[in-house]
Design an enzyme around this catalytic site. Structure first.
Site, PDB file in Angstrom:
ATOM      1  N   GLY A  36       0.835  -1.207   0.000  1.00  0.00           N
ATOM      2  CA  GLY A  36       0.000   0.000   0.000  1.00  0.00           C
ATOM      3  C   GLY A  36       0.866   1.252   0.000  1.00  0.00           C
ATOM      4  CG  HIS A  37       3.267   2.595   3.348  1.00  0.00           C
ATOM      5  ND1 HIS A  37       2.325   1.843   3.998  1.00  0.00           N
ATOM      6  CD2 HIS A  37       3.480   3.688   4.126  1.00  0.00           C
ATOM      7  CE1 HIS A  37       1.996   2.436   5.134  1.00  0.00           C
ATOM      8  NE2 HIS A  37       2.681   3.558   5.246  1.00  0.00           N
TER       9      HIS A  37
END
Ligand code: SF4
Lengths: 203, 284
Positions: A36-37
């Site tokens: 996600g990052h």
């Protein structure tokens, strides 16, 4: 009495929090781990759901159910925050989150970002996934399901989610950094002492 | 071939392991909680016990990280269903992932895609030991979580670095990464001739019951000194600093080469999920 922070979080809500304080969170959090990052920072993409003033959780939950009938969080404990250190500063800048929830400490880059943007990092007791799931009132949605269940972006509505221990405050104090230095000093002393007794040699 | 009865037994073993801590781990945690002097530490234990109670009530996994599924088999050479064991374990992993449920944790290497059902190349992980003449199958099972696995490592020292070097290696790793491994920890140390054998022995040591000791008095003395030393550092429950940090340090060893002294380290968290079951060859 429990100290409760509610989203959307304003600067003044968290300005006086100090490392070591125990708080609980009401409101909205999105989950994001390594992938996600990477998506936000490397690929420069943002989820459709606006995280401004909300919390980001380093959590890869176990989820039951499906899109049609709704999802239910079975277990939702935090993962090691330090893996996200490389990207957290830019993640904060791009999403506008005001609280990071994870496990263990984070580094200098994140600590500086917390000070600059008025953000706190909090830890939820690692592994206590059922207690955590019990504080999830509702799954509001999910994006990026292509990343797999643990890495997908889950949007959660929380009710008194905690205990959360403040580990980085908005003044740039870092609980695990301070503790880590103490642990290292004690370690050197302890190792010297043990080494006096484990010199096993022939004879 | 998949053996349905065997598969069912393995699913039950996985489910029980995911939900209920083994008695020695639970006893150890209760003792540590009672002895904890720091308020923040006590808060951590109360959250751990609240979590365990809820997991039991709901019959759901204690921790969201249900780990990589690892099986340690002691198989009698006369166990009649030897050929079915691996297929049945894979099937049990698929069923458990949906039914319990478990978090899908098998990321296929190089493809870097989560397989979704905890089955992938050499996953679940299976280690075989053959027991000549026996008709039974003993299945040891461990859920290897990511946070605690991250602390594991192995290194080949030169013999002149000695056991002092091994102690330093272990203490450096735990001081650096132990906080993220969800302490109180169970620590396994392996001493051997090369990195893989020391690593394998450290895993064996980690899976040994709490309160057991190495029969060699020198190794036992080192176990006790390391346990006390790690507690003295004061990492505490979930790294919040506190009275105790490790449940035990267990050591297993093999003879080593005159030119090498290898040390391995395996670490497991407060939620150490390991169980075993023996299946009678005649009873399936
Ligand atoms: S280290 Fe253990 S308790 Fe902590 S999150 Fe991982 S599996 Fe769960």
């Amino acid at each position: 009495m429990r100290k409760i922070i509610t989203t959307s979080i304003k600067d003044e809500d968290i300005r006086d929090l100090k490392i070591g304080d125990i708080i609980y969170l009401n409101g909205i959090a999105g989950t994001a781990r390594d992938d996600g990052h990477r998506r936000v920072v490397e690929e420069n993409r943002l989820p459709d759901f606006d995280l401004n003033g909300a919390a980001v959780m380093h959590v890869g939950p176990i989820v039951k159910g499906n899109k049609e009938n709704g999802y239910e969080i079975v277990a939702a404990g935090p993962t090691t925050s330090r893996r996200m250190e490389m990207y957290e500063r830019e993640f904060i800048e791009k999403t506008g989150v005001k609280m990071i929830i994870g496990k263990g400490g984070m580094g200098k880059k994140t600590t500086d970002a917390c000070k600059e943007f008025g953000v706190v990092h909090c830890v939820f007791p690692g592994g206590c996934a059922v207690t955590a799931a019990a504080a999830v009132e509702k799954v509001l949605g999910v994006e990026w399901e292509d990343l797999g269940m643990p890495e997908a972006f889950w949007i959660l509505k929380l009710k008194e989610f905690g205990p959360l221990v403040v580990s980085i405050d908005t003044n740039g104090n870092n609980l695990f950094d301070i503790n880590g230095k103490i642990f290292k000093r004690k370690k050197d002393m302890v190792v010297d002492e043990i080494c006096k007794h484990v010199h096993y040699s022939h004879g | 071939m998949i053996n349905e009865k065997l598969t069912e037994i393995i699913v039950d073993l996985i489910h029980d392991t995911a939900v209920n801590l083994p008695a020695d781990v639970l006893d150890g945690l209760e003792g540590m909680a009672r002895r904890e002097a720091m308020p923040l530490g006590r808060e951590m234990y109360s959250c751990i016990f609240d979590n365990l109670k809820r997991a039991k009530e709901l019959n759901c996994p204690i921790c969201q990280d249900t780990g990589v599924l690892q099986f340690f088999l002691k198989a009698g050479t006369r166990f009649p269903y030897l050929d079915d064991v691996e297929d049945s374990i894979k099937q049990a992993a698929r069923i458990s992932t949906k039914k319990i449920p478990l978090r899908p944790n098998a990321v296929e290497s190089f493809d870097e895609r989560n397989t979704g059902d905890n089955v992938g190349s050499r996953s679940p992980w299976i280690e075989w030991e053959m027991i000549p003449g026996s008709e039974d199958l003993n299945i040891g099972f461990y859920m290897a979580g990511g946070g605690c696995a991250l602390t594991g490592r192995a290194k080949v020292l030169m013999p002149l670095e000695g056991y002092e070097g091994a102690v330093k290696f272990v203490f450096d790793a735990i001081t650096e990464w132990g906080v993220n491994a969800c302490p109180p920890l169970i620590v396994g140390v392996g001493i051997g001739a090369c990195a893989p054998s020391a690593a394998a022995l450290s895993k064996k040591a980690m899976l040994r019951p709490i309160g057991s000791h190495n029969p060699n008095p020198k190794a036992r003395d080192m176990e006790e000194r390391m346990k006390k030393g790690l507690n003295d550092i004061g990492i505490g429950a979930l790294g919040m600093s506190g009275t105790e940090s490790v449940q035990c340090v267990n050591i297993e060893y093999a003879a080593h080469h005159p030119a090498t002294l290898a040390v391995g380290l395996s670490v497991s968290c407060w939620a150490t999920r390991r169980k075993s079951i023996t299946i009678k060859g005649s009873g399936l």
